[in-house]
Design a protein around this motif. Sequence first.
Motif, PDB file in Angstrom:
ATOM      1  N   GLU A   1       0.560  -1.322   0.075  1.00 56.42           N
ATOM      2  CA  GLU A   1       0.229   0.253   0.095  1.00 56.42           C
ATOM      3  C   GLU A   1       0.959   1.310   0.082  1.00 56.42           C
ATOM      4  OE1 GLU A   1      -4.042  -1.843   2.269  1.00 56.42           O
ATOM      5  OE2 GLU A   1      -2.588  -0.809   3.178  1.00 56.42           O
ATOM      6  N   MET A   2       1.899   1.342   0.864  1.00 56.67           N
ATOM      7  CA  MET A   2       3.018   2.354   1.044  1.00 56.67           C
ATOM      8  C   MET A   2       3.897   2.602  -0.515  1.00 56.67           C
ATOM      9  SD  MET A   2       6.090   3.268   0.186  1.00 56.67           S
ATOM     10  CE  MET A   2       6.936   1.624   1.373  1.00 56.67           C
ATOM     11  N   ALA A   3       3.817   1.184  -1.198  1.00 57.09           N
ATOM     12  CA  ALA A   3       4.395   1.198  -2.840  1.00 57.09           C
ATOM     13  C   ALA A   3       3.610   1.975  -3.365  1.00 57.09           C
ATOM     14  CB  ALA A   3       5.181   0.187  -3.035  1.00 57.09           C
ATOM     15  N   ASP A   4       2.792   1.387  -3.663  1.00 54.84           N
ATOM     16  CA  ASP A   4       1.621   2.366  -4.537  1.00 54.84           C
ATOM     17  C   ASP A   4       1.132   3.640  -4.468  1.00 54.84           C
ATOM     18  OD1 ASP A   4       0.509  -0.436  -5.423  1.00 54.84           O
ATOM     19  OD2 ASP A   4      -0.547  -0.743  -4.112  1.00 54.84           O
ATOM     20  N   LEU A   5       0.385   4.236  -2.646  1.00 59.63           N
ATOM     21  CA  LEU A   5       0.667   5.389  -2.277  1.00 59.63           C
ATOM     22  C   LEU A   5       2.424   5.910  -3.566  1.00 59.63           C
ATOM     23  CD1 LEU A   5      -0.774   7.961  -1.484  1.00 59.63           C
ATOM     24  CD2 LEU A   5       1.003   7.611   0.256  1.00 59.63           C
ATOM     25  N   MET A   6       3.340   6.063  -3.380  1.00 53.70           N
ATOM     26  CA  MET A   6       4.951   7.147  -3.830  1.00 53.70           C
ATOM     27  C   MET A   6       4.774   6.937  -5.355  1.00 53.70           C
ATOM     28  SD  MET A   6       6.386   7.231  -1.353  1.00 53.70           S
ATOM     29  CE  MET A   6       7.751   8.205  -2.088  1.00 53.70           C
ATOM     30  N   GLN A   7       4.258   5.619  -5.873  1.00 52.36           N
ATOM     31  CA  GLN A   7       4.059   5.545  -7.470  1.00 52.36           C
ATOM     32  C   GLN A   7       2.854   6.126  -7.976  1.00 52.36           C
ATOM     33  OE1 GLN A   7       5.334   3.179  -9.476  1.00 52.36           O
ATOM     34  NE2 GLN A   7       4.440   4.755 -10.890  1.00 52.36           N
ATOM     35  N   GLN A   8       1.582   6.332  -7.217  1.00 49.27           N
ATOM     36  CA  GLN A   8       0.730   7.653  -7.493  1.00 49.27           C
ATOM     37  C   GLN A   8       0.946   8.603  -7.368  1.00 49.27           C
ATOM     38  OE1 GLN A   8      -3.206   7.649  -4.551  1.00 49.27           O
ATOM     39  NE2 GLN A   8      -4.349   8.142  -6.530  1.00 49.27           N
ATOM     40  N   LEU A   9       1.349   9.191  -5.980  1.00 53.80           N
ATOM     41  CA  LEU A   9       1.695  10.466  -5.549  1.00 53.80           C
ATOM     42  C   LEU A   9       2.947  11.117  -6.894  1.00 53.80           C
ATOM     43  CD1 LEU A   9       1.131  10.806  -2.144  1.00 53.80           C
ATOM     44  CD2 LEU A   9       0.162  11.214  -3.834  1.00 53.80           C
ATOM     45  N   TYR A  10       3.891  10.572  -6.925  1.00 55.32           N
ATOM     46  CA  TYR A  10       5.319  10.425  -7.174  1.00 55.32           C
ATOM     47  C   TYR A  10       5.833   9.894  -8.687  1.00 55.32           C
ATOM     48  CZ  TYR A  10       5.143  12.700  -2.723  1.00 55.32           C
ATOM     49  OH  TYR A  10       5.042  14.249  -2.089  1.00 55.32           O
TER      50      TYR A  10
ATOM     51  N   VAL B   1      13.115   2.795  -6.437  1.00 54.34           N
ATOM     52  CA  VAL B   1      14.598   3.015  -4.847  1.00 54.34           C
ATOM     53  C   VAL B   1      13.941   1.685  -4.505  1.00 54.34           C
ATOM     54  CG1 VAL B   1      12.440   3.643  -3.864  1.00 54.34           C
ATOM     55  CG2 VAL B   1      14.272   4.322  -2.715  1.00 54.34           C
ATOM     56  N   ILE B   2      15.167   0.842  -3.641  1.00 53.61           N
ATOM     57  CA  ILE B   2      14.859  -0.193  -2.541  1.00 53.61           C
ATOM     58  C   ILE B   2      15.350   0.282  -1.187  1.00 53.61           C
ATOM     59  CG2 ILE B   2      16.001  -2.865  -2.629  1.00 53.61           C
ATOM     60  CD1 ILE B   2      17.298  -2.104  -5.534  1.00 53.61           C
ATOM     61  N   ILE B   3      14.455  -0.043  -0.367  1.00 54.33           N
ATOM     62  CA  ILE B   3      14.092  -0.746   0.946  1.00 54.33           C
ATOM     63  C   ILE B   3      14.824  -1.644   1.115  1.00 54.33           C
ATOM     64  CG2 ILE B   3      12.837  -0.013   2.453  1.00 54.33           C
ATOM     65  CD1 ILE B   3      10.886   1.612   1.762  1.00 54.33           C
ATOM     66  N   ARG B   4      15.680  -1.513   2.780  1.00 56.20           N
ATOM     67  CA  ARG B   4      16.881  -2.692   2.554  1.00 56.20           C
ATOM     68  C   ARG B   4      16.039  -2.380   3.856  1.00 56.20           C
ATOM     69  NH1 ARG B   4      19.457  -5.718  -1.470  1.00 56.20           N
ATOM     70  NH2 ARG B   4      19.833  -4.435  -3.240  1.00 56.20           N
TER      71      ARG B   4
ATOM     72  N   THR C   1       8.419   4.234  -8.242  1.00 52.78           N
ATOM     73  CA  THR C   1       8.948   2.450  -8.216  1.00 52.78           C
ATOM     74  C   THR C   1       9.776   2.161  -6.759  1.00 52.78           C
ATOM     75  OG1 THR C   1       8.675   1.766 -10.926  1.00 52.78           O
ATOM     76  CG2 THR C   1       9.244  -0.073  -9.072  1.00 52.78           C
ATOM     77  N   VAL C   2       9.130   1.560  -5.299  1.00 52.73           N
ATOM     78  CA  VAL C   2       9.516   1.465  -4.474  1.00 52.73           C
ATOM     79  C   VAL C   2       9.412  -0.461  -4.246  1.00 52.73           C
ATOM     80  CG1 VAL C   2       9.098   1.521  -2.377  1.00 52.73           C
ATOM     81  CG2 VAL C   2       8.882   3.697  -3.326  1.00 52.73           C
ATOM     82  N   THR C   3      10.850  -0.697  -4.122  1.00 56.57           N
ATOM     83  CA  THR C   3      10.357  -2.246  -4.026  1.00 56.57           C
ATOM     84  C   THR C   3      11.707  -2.728  -3.219  1.00 56.57           C
ATOM     85  OG1 THR C   3      12.907  -2.702  -5.352  1.00 56.57           O
ATOM     86  CG2 THR C   3      10.569  -2.898  -6.588  1.00 56.57           C
ATOM     87  N   ALA C   4      10.944  -3.922  -2.437  1.00 64.26           N
ATOM     88  CA  ALA C   4      11.462  -4.557  -1.135  1.00 64.26           C
ATOM     89  C   ALA C   4      13.088  -5.463  -1.569  1.00 64.26           C
ATOM     90  CB  ALA C   4      10.524  -5.334  -0.195  1.00 64.26           C
ATOM     91  N   GLY C   5      14.022  -4.896  -0.553  1.00 63.07           N
ATOM     92  CA  GLY C   5      15.040  -4.912  -1.052  1.00 63.07           C
ATOM     93  C   GLY C   5      15.587  -6.524  -0.217  1.00 63.07           C
TER      94      GLY C   5
END
Length: 326
Positions: free
Chosen positions: A264-273, A323-326, A276-280
């Motif tokens: 859900e957080m990744a979808d919001l970042m895609q929508q607003l900005y 961005v990749i979040i680790r 693409t946010v992925t999990a490391g």
Amino acid sequence: MPVSPELLKQLLRKQKDKTITDREMVLLRLYLSTPEAEEQLAGIDFSDMPDAAGQPAAPQEVRFRQILQGLPRKPVRKTTWYRLAGAAAVVLLIAGIGMLLRQGGEASSPVPMLTLQTGNGELKEVILPDSSRIFLNARSAIRYPAGFDGKTRTVQLLQGQAYFDVKKQETPFTVESREGMQTIVLGTSFTVMADSVAGHFQVAVKTGKVRVDRQQRAVATLLPGDGVFYDIAKGLARTMHADPGSIGEWTEGEVRLSGASFAEMADLMQQLYGITVTAGNAAVRHNQYNLPVKYGTDPRPLMEVICMVNGNHAEWRKDSTAVIIR
């Protein structure tokens, strides 16, 4: 949309006689500042217009400028929580001019269709000819007519999400989306989300009653707090329920993540900005997030805050699109 010389002179006469409405005055000033107005100068005789009597003959463009300078100015109140682009003002101008033309009995051509879209982290509002309001969320687009014919009130959500506050009338109000999805109401407030890439469609009702169809077949009837998620590819509907007060909160320029999943957080970042946010790693995928996200915030420091919530760090691509979040 060009305005006929007769209508233009009629509005100017009403201004001289002090019978012009505030709305007509705004439309008149806006129209006189457009390129279309300049192109009409050569064919309009302003000799009988306000303050023309007793003055020496002057080129029509000079008379036009004299008339324009004689119109009183009204202060414009600016919005504070979102940016309304200049294009949106032109959209409202065209819609208003269309209504004046129809009221004067001069409309003979088809009503033009208008398109409004938003970029990253941007919200826009449009007021329709029937006084219904649409708030368009970030990275979204709608298409709607400059005026309604009294038989139908139909707009198209091309992509993204919109909040509709519909003026109650006998004529149904319909939101059409791709793949034959229709949301039909008489007077209510609700949100519609259409993701043409993922093939998902979602409606949530704040007030009133809403019917959702696909290709003229009923999918769901919704009351306040009800919602439906529809998978277009599979043809499956899933009903939901939420606090009606929380529906459409994003129209105030802020989204509150409350127990939100990583997806859900990744979808919001895609929508607003458009990021693409992925999990490391697998652990990141199980994160939950509780924080407010304001529209227009710089995404880099925002992502740093999001990462700190769960003790992670962000690795950005050089072009800042992922961005990749680790």
